[in-house]
Write a protein that holds these residues in place. Structure first.
Motif, PDB file in Angstrom:
ATOM      1  N   SER A   7       0.887  -1.235   0.081  1.00 15.11           N
ATOM      2  CA  SER A   7      -0.015  -0.103  -0.043  1.00 15.11           C
ATOM      3  C   SER A   7       1.161   1.237  -0.100  1.00 15.11           C
ATOM      4  O   SER A   7       0.784   2.199  -0.868  1.00 15.11           O
ATOM      5  CB  SER A   7      -0.981  -0.124   1.239  1.00 15.11           C
ATOM      6  N   LEU A   8       1.990   1.147   0.811  1.00 16.88           N
ATOM      7  CA  LEU A   8       2.712   2.238   1.121  1.00 16.88           C
ATOM      8  C   LEU A   8       3.273   2.463  -0.509  1.00 16.88           C
ATOM      9  O   LEU A   8       3.438   3.664  -0.930  1.00 16.88           O
ATOM     10  CB  LEU A   8       3.981   1.948   1.930  1.00 16.88           C
ATOM     11  N   ILE A  68       1.057   4.045  -2.972  1.00 18.28           N
ATOM     12  CA  ILE A  68       0.920   5.539  -2.933  1.00 18.28           C
ATOM     13  C   ILE A  68       2.031   6.325  -3.532  1.00 18.28           C
ATOM     14  O   ILE A  68       1.986   7.097  -4.293  1.00 18.28           O
ATOM     15  CB  ILE A  68       0.681   5.742  -1.361  1.00 18.28           C
ATOM     16  N   LYS A  69       3.291   5.944  -3.262  1.00 22.21           N
ATOM     17  CA  LYS A  69       4.260   6.387  -3.571  1.00 22.21           C
ATOM     18  C   LYS A  69       4.339   6.451  -5.116  1.00 22.21           C
ATOM     19  O   LYS A  69       4.644   7.690  -5.732  1.00 22.21           O
ATOM     20  CB  LYS A  69       5.644   5.838  -3.137  1.00 22.21           C
ATOM     21  N   SER A  76      -5.109   9.490   0.906  1.00 16.82           N
ATOM     22  CA  SER A  76      -3.850   9.074   0.924  1.00 16.82           C
ATOM     23  C   SER A  76      -3.186  10.107   0.432  1.00 16.82           C
ATOM     24  O   SER A  76      -2.126  10.451   0.880  1.00 16.82           O
ATOM     25  CB  SER A  76      -3.308   7.491   0.146  1.00 16.82           C
TER      26      SER A  76
END
Lengths: 1259, 182
Positions: free
Chosen positions: A383-384, A387-388, A411
């Protein structure tokens, strides 16, 4: 010491296992090498960890190296202290000797020389080459070995062991192994102690200026490396952890400015799992290391050890935390780093951790909690990363293609923009790319919502990118920013709207896209952005893309950012990864949020099937947990998918769900759109019409208050409150409702239809349903079904009583308040006769019927009256009806008045006269709920004349004679559906019963005849006159007319009492004439005064004022006395006192002729005058007769002749029984005189016990 | 949800990663425990964001209120609900591992923090607050007082437990409490 770093690295890479030195004194190594190396790696080695606790290491690798080997020889002595870990951990001295002398002189001194170095751990292996068959050599070898042991082994420690080359002693190898391990353990302990001492010394200087981290690092890592070689991974890991803490401490002391690192090419690819990514010598800076590389290096070492310890979950956990904290560190140095290096690093780091942990994770024997945790961490990492990745994609202009969902928005909009020192500027020659970007922006159709839902799109950016990028350009002054803002405002105000709207069709709905085009076509012509001119959005995108290409060295990442397709593919991969992992870890809410993103992308690519599936998952969760705001956001998308897929059932149900959401979530216009969709589909031809569940939209409830109560068999009307959640009126084709009996569930329920096609208003409606007769029981509302167009729908929704909007109808259970109660069959009405005593026969009399409704209305009831035979209704008379209660109230008064013989008509206030028509009367409405008495005149007909009886032998009349029946049928109920039938018996009687008795025979032949009149009715009878018409053979005395003294009259006879009249008559002569009556008749004129409520009363007459005298006639039978007896019959007493069953007994009658038979004119019939016919009358059940029952006996015609008739009988039963009777059938009763008369009953005793007497079973 | 922690101001961000009892290793806590000495003095008096939700069992929200003093953005409500809903995942993991009712800063989303108060009743009712203020004591008191209010609502015989709270009185009181404590 810092210059040791480079050799340290070399040594470390060259050395990977423990070394055991072999001192080959007697050139034996080639012959034993194989055997020695077979023992490697050590299967189970007991070593001590740092805290001196024994640890069992399995598969400990080691290497035998001859001391003559250059690897051991070519070492500089000064390195040893630091690089001690690579020194041999044990020394094996291989010797052989076959001669004691040789041993003493040569070998022993040499060995002494070898083992004198105290620091070494050594032991001697004596190899015996002697063959077992060679006894001499074996003995010698033993002797030498014994000597060797004496010389070198001590009590404390065995340092020798013996190997027979030709023997197969497994004991030796075990011994050898244990000795080697012991040596290694000892060496290790000593070295650990040494390193610790060194480290401690260094640590103490930590805050001194001479402190050098490099030295500390080399020592610490040497120790760690030694532990690692010894497979003591836990200890090694601990060393690295301590090293990291120590490093962070030094790095964070703001003493001097250090280089951070991360400026080399390829630094954007995270090396957090690759310890050899960069040699440490490259990252050294002054006396320490560059943070960027070194922290990754440390983490890589840790993770390597963790993988060796089979702890991928911990790698993931530490990795995630590391990425987060390192990302923050990167943020601190962001203005020194390449553009977006931080984002790129996080992406690659996350992917690296995910990949390596997944490959190491076998999912085998771990607790479910751990497994969930692992998946959750992976989901977090995905998920991280996602987002990036999205942030990068947004920067290069793919933002317009991103779904503006709450998840993405939350986010991204809270994530600040990258903060490079200078925002990249697009190069002048990139105008074609700028144009392409411009086109993408203009072509994009952001957030076209279905159903014309107007919503402000959720932001994907923390602030306008345009503003941020231009602000961070070094040359732009603050004034320019305010100018920029002003131009934004002017667009918002609408002054520049014309110029903008050409290029931005979505400008009204998307403020951020407005700002993108703020400069309009004016600046478009100038191809190179000058430094004093703010960049346009497309230029920013192009500049960012160029900058990213410079930053990112990872080809995979570059490729996935190169085109929109590649971006979407990667995006999908990351999103799916995250969603899957979250679902695996039971974090369904996180997973579902990502499912929604997958669905959005599938939808965009036209993969509606997958999109619908994912959307359904999302909707199911949000709906199940009742988060309506979130549901309202997703559900239109699902509906749209279903519409495109032509899934009519799903589409309809989605529309219904949309409608049933909270009112405030959608505007009325939108809700109307949903409704029109439902109605449109309902009226179209559906291929597979499916019943639609509208439980949440149309709810229903019974009316408040007590349930409708019905008697068995009654139809009724049930009114039900229905709430419609439609925003507009909706016309239904039909509406029906099922009722469910609460007592029996299994019975099939029948739907009750609403008679008309109702139109449901929004909100509350009342629907009336016609209810057919139901079975007894209580009913609750079941299911509402109906039809809109061709669409059948059903609703289970039960609303509590308020409008469904305000109620959380999902959360409470259906109440079981019954709406209908149907009672068990019970008497609803009762009709009984009002009077119990008899009425007057042959006179018109009131018959009262008490009609008693039992909690049931008799409104409109019709009573059919059918009089039975010998009874007729006086149709000329009106029928009276009156309130029973008022009758009851005056009942004491009535009884009193009867007793006082003063009956006056007491009328009740509530009464009415009715007309009987065709045997039917309709009950009046006022009588529908109260008990009433219905009076109607009847007349019982009886042709027979009353018969008087003798007072001596009273004969009661049969009651049945006066009984008459009236069949009643009451039809009642609201729909005349209830029928009550009953036959009522009414007793009629003559007013008096007459019996006679001769009171006295006077001497003169007169007879005093007493006529006793017994009143049969409960009313006073007034006798006005009485006379007797005598029969033949009797005459009145004197010339009287047969009346008693007239002054006695009127005689009043009280109810049920008696009176008597005396007549004096005498015997007259028989006339033998035909016309003379054979019976006397008592005539009586009388009147009756009684009340109809009690019994007999004054007959009903057409004109009630006139009281009519009634005539009563009764026959009296007078019997003339026996005048000429010619035969006398006498019963002779029994011979024995007592009769017993089964005992023979003789019955004897004596017959005597009293008169000469010739004189009698009547006996001429006898043919044989001296023969007398007799007959025994007997009950054959009681008596058995032995002999003839009937016969002739001779009796002389002479007066006084006698004969005795004897019959032998056997009594059959005990008790008082009637004895046999002698009868003379030929002789008239008037001529027989019984003297003495026979007994009426005789006593028969039971048989004696001893006798065995058989009684016939049946006569 | 996973979030990237970036500081709005230039000071180092406070307590970055999501708090979770499982990944709370020594290493991390050592890392995290440091509070920049400037933070307390620099906290600006600004508009706060706070979204308060009561979740009944079955995870159904029965009361929602935006109680922050920040100017309400239309789109923010969606995000707040979304964040709070996702935080239920963590609540369900965490709630059975502790006996504490007040789970402070249980989830973080960038600079927003989710605090949770679990009622001690037999039925699980969760009071959740999404906030950006750091006033833990205030939040705790807020939760306790709202809990009392909620119990009063429960005592109302006309209120069906588990249904939506529509009482305007309750709403007013909650907002007053929010002004007082948050």
């Amino acid at each position: 010491m810092a210059n040791y770093l480079s050799p340290f690295q070399t040594i470390k890479s060259a050395c990977d296992r423990l070394v055991i030195a072999v001192e080959d004194v007697s050139d034996l190594w080639p012959s034993v090498k194989e055997g020695f190396e077979q023992r490697l790696p050590f299967q189970k080695a007991c070593l001590n960890n740092k805290t001196r606790n024994p640890v069992f290491v399995e598969q400990l690798p080691a290497e035998f190296i001859l001391t003559t080997d250059p690897r051991l020889r070519s070492r500089f002595p000064q390195e040893q202290s630091v690089f001690w870990f690579r020194e041999p951990y044990a020394t094996v001295v291989l010797v052989t000797c076959e001669d004691l002398e040789e041993f003493k002189t040569i070998l022993k001194p040499r060995l002494k020389l070898i083992v004198q170095n105290d620091e070494k751990e050594w032991f001697i292996v004596f190899v015996s080459k002697a063959h077992p068959s060679n006894d001499q050599a074996t003995k010698m070898a033993k002797k030498v070995y014994a000597k060797l042991e004496v010389d070198f082994s001590s009590k404390k420690r065995e340092r020798c062991c013996k190997l027979d080359l030709h023997g197969t002693e497994s004991i030796f190898w075990e011994d050898l192994e244990s000795k080697m391990v012991e040596s290694i353990r000892n060496t290790l302990d000593r070295r650990v102690q040494f390193y610790e001492e060194e480290i401690r010394k260094l640590s103490e200087q930590r805050f001194l200026p001479v402190w050098n981290f490099c030295n500390f690092f080399i020592l610490k890592e040497s120790l760690a490396f030694m532990f690692e070689m010894a497979h003591l991974h836990e200890d090694s890991l601990r060393e690295y952890d301590e090293l990291e803490l120590c490093y962070l401490e030094t790095v964070n002391t703001p003493v001097r400015q250090r280089e951070f690192g991360g400026l080399d090419h390829g630094d954007d690819q995270a090396a957090l799992l690759n310890p050899v990514f960069k040699p440490l010598t490259q990252i050294i800076q002054d006396d320490s290391f560059r943070e960027f590389e070194f922290r990754q290096y440390l983490f890589a070492c840790q993770s390597k050890l963790l993988f060796k310890l089979s702890r991928p979950v911990e790698v993931a956990a530490r990795g995630y935390a590391f990425i987060i904290s390192f990302s923050k560190t990167l943020a601190l140095h962001e203005n020194a780093l390449p553009f977006c290096l931080r984002e790129a690093w996080v992406i690659t780091a996350c992917l690296a951790v995910i990949n390596s942990t997944s490959s190491h994770y076998d999912g085998g024997v771990v607790a479910p909690d751990v497994e969930k945790e692992f998946y959750r961490l992976q989901g977090d990492l995905y998920s991280l990363c996602r987002i990036k990745f999205m942030r990068l994609a947004y920067l290069i202009g793919y933002g317009v293609e991103m779904e503006r969902s709450p998840a993405n928005s939350a986010s991204l909009s809270m994530l600040p923009w990258p903060r490079p020192a200078v925002w990249p500027v697009s190069s002048p020659d990139a105008s074609s790319e700028v144009f392409a970007k411009e086109k993408i922006i203009l072509q994009a159709n952001p957030g076209a919502k279905h159903f014309d839902i107007q919503r402000k799109p959720l932001p994907l950016e923390p602030s306008s990118l345009l503003r941020e990028a231009n602000r961070r350009r070094a040359s732009l002054s603050i004034g320019n920013v305010s100018e920029l803002l002003d131009s934004r405002h002017s667009v918002t105000d609408g002054s520049g709207a014309d110029g903008v709207s050409k290029f931005s069709p979505s400008s009204k709905t998307n403020p951020s896209s407005m700002s993108r085009n703020f400069s309009g076509p004016v600046n478009f012509e100038s191809s190179s952005p000058s430094l004093d001119r703010p960049m346009r959005l497309s230029e920013i995108h192009v500049a960012a893309e160029h900058a990213l290409k410079r930053t990112i060295s990872d080809l995979d990442l570059l490729k996935s950012l190169s085109t929109l397709q590649d971006f979407e593919q990667k995006y999908m991969e990351l999103t799916k990864g995250a969603a899957d992992k979250y679902h695996n870890s039971c974090w369904k809410r996180h997973g579902v949020a990502l499912d929604r993103e997958i669905a959005a992308l599938c939808f965009k690519h036209g993969n509606f099937d997958l999109a619908a599936k994912s959307y359904e998952k999302v909707c199911a969760l949000y709906a199940g947990e009742g988060w309506q705001d979130l549901l309202a956001e997703v559900l239109p998308n699902l509906a749209e998918c279903q519409k495109i897929l032509n899934d009519q059932a799903g589409y309809l149900s989605s529309c219904v769900r949309l409608l049933s959401l909270d009112n405030v979530l959608f505007s009325t216009k939108e809700r109307r759109a949903f409704q029109s969709e439902v109605v449109r589909l309902a009226h179209s031809e559906m291929k597979h019409p499916v019943p639609l569940n509208v439980s949440s939209l149309i709810t229903f409830a019974g009316n408040p208050g007590p349930p409708l109560e019905l008697s068995d068999g009654d139809p009724g009307t049930l009114s039900v409150t229905v709430w419609s959640g439609f925003p507009d009126d909706i016309a239904l084709e039909s509406l029906s409702m099922t009722l469910v009996a609460t007592n029996n569930v299994d019975e099939g329920v029948e739907a009750i239809k609403c008679s008309d096609a109702p139109v449901l208003k929004p909100g509350r409606n009342t629907v009336t349903l016609a209810l057919p007769p139901q079975k007894p029981g209580s009913y609750v509302l079941g299911v509402l079904t109906g039809q809109i167009g061709h669409l059948r729908f059903r609703s289970h929704g039960f609303s509590k009583g308020g409008p469904p909007d305000s109620d959380d109808f999902m959360s409470f259970e259906k109440p079981t308040k019954p709406v209908l109660k149907v009672f068990k069959p019970r008497p609803l009405v009762d009709i009984v006769a009002a009077i119990s005593s008899a009425l007057l026969m042959n006179e018109p009399q009131w018959v009262g019927l008490i009609v008693k409704p039992m909690n049931y209305s008799l409104r409109g009831a019709i009573l059919h009256i059918d009089p039975g035979p010998e009874l007729m209704i006086e149709e000329s008379q009106m029928i009276e009806i009156e309130d029973y209660m008022s009758v009851m109230e005056r009942m004491p008064q009535i009884t009193e008045s009867i007793a006082l013989e003063n009956v006056s008509s007491i009328s009740t206030e509530k009464s009415e006269q009715l007309l009987l028509g065709n045997g039917k009367i309709a009950l009046p409405d006022w009588a529908s709920d109260i008990t009433t008495v219905l009076w109607f005149p009847v007349r019982a007909i009886d042709d027979r004349m009353a018969r008087g009886t003798s007072a001596v032998y009273p004969q009661r009349q049969s009651v049945v004679d006066g009984m008459r029946t009236i069949a009643l049928k009451l039809v009642f109920g609201a729909f005349h559906n209830q029928i009550f039938e009953r036959t009522i018996a009414v007793h009629f009687t003559n007013p008096l019963h007459v019996s006679t008795r001769v009171v006295d025979k006077c001497n003169d032949g007169n007879l005093l005849l007493q006529v006793i009149m017994h009143s049969q009715v409960k009313a006073s009878i007034h006798i006005y006159d009485a006379w007797i018409d005598l029969q033949d053979g009797f005459v009145h005395i004197g010339k009287g007319d047969g009346r008693p003294i007239s002054s006695f009259f009127p005689v009043v006879i009280s109810p049920s009492s008696r009176a008597a009249i005396l007549f004096s008559i005498r015997l007259g002569s028989m006339t033998n004439e035909d016309e003379v009556p054979t019976e006397s008749i008592l005539n009586m004129r009388y009147g009756v005064s009684g009340d109809r409520n009690v019994g007999a009363h004054t007959p009903v007459s057409a004109n009630p004022g006139v009281e009519r005298e009634l005539l009563f006639k009764s026959t009296l039978i007078l019997q003339r006395p026996v005048l000429d007896p010619c035969l006398a019959v006498g019963f002779l007493p029994f011979s024995s006192d007592c009769l017993k069953v089964g005992q023979l007994v003789s019955m004897q009658w004596r017959v005597e002729r009293l008169k000469d038979l010739v004189e009698s004119p009547r006996s001429t019939l006898n043919v044989l005058q001296d023969e007398l016919l007799y007959e025994i009358n007997v009950n054959p059940d009681n008596w058995m007769i032995a002999g003839r029952k009937r016969g002739h006996v001779f009796l002389s015609t002479m007066q006084g002749s006698r004969v005795v008739i004897t019959v032998t009988c056997v009594p059959l039963i005990s008790g008082y029984v009637r004895p046999p009777q002698l009868g003379l059938p030929d002789v008239d009763d008037a001529n027989i005189s019984y003297n003495p008369a026979g007994p009426h009953l005789v006593c028969v005793l039971p048989p004696t016990l001893s006798s065995s007497f058989c009684v016939p079973a049946a006569a | 949800m996973v979030s990237q922690q970036d500081a709005i101001s230039n000071e180092p961000p406070l307590q970055g990663e999501r708090f979770s009892p499982i990944n709370k290793t020594k290493r991390l806590s050592g890392n995290r425990g440091r509070t920049p000495p400037t933070t307390t003095s620099v906290v600006p008096v600004m508009a706060t964001t706070a979204c308060f939700i009561i979740v009944s069992r079955n995870d159904i929200p029965i009361y929602e209120a935006e109680v922050g003093s920040a100017i309400k953005k239309e789109e923010a409500a969606h995000q707040h609900q979304f964040i709070l809903h996702a935080a239920l995942d963590i609540v369900q993991d965490l709630v059975w591992t502790t006996s504490a009712m007040f789970l402070k800063a249980m989830d973080r989303f960038n600079d927003l923090v989710v605090s949770v108060y679990v009622t001690a009743g037999h039925i699980l009712h969760i009071l959740m607050l999404l906030h950006d203020s750091r006033n833990e004591d205030g939040i705790k008191s807020f939760f306790q007082e709202v809990h009392e209010l909620y119990i009063k609502i429960l005592l109302n015989p006309l209120y069906l437990p588990g249904s939506r709270i529509t009482s305007s009185h309750f709403d007013t009181k909650v907002r007053a409490l929010a002004r007082k404590y948050l």
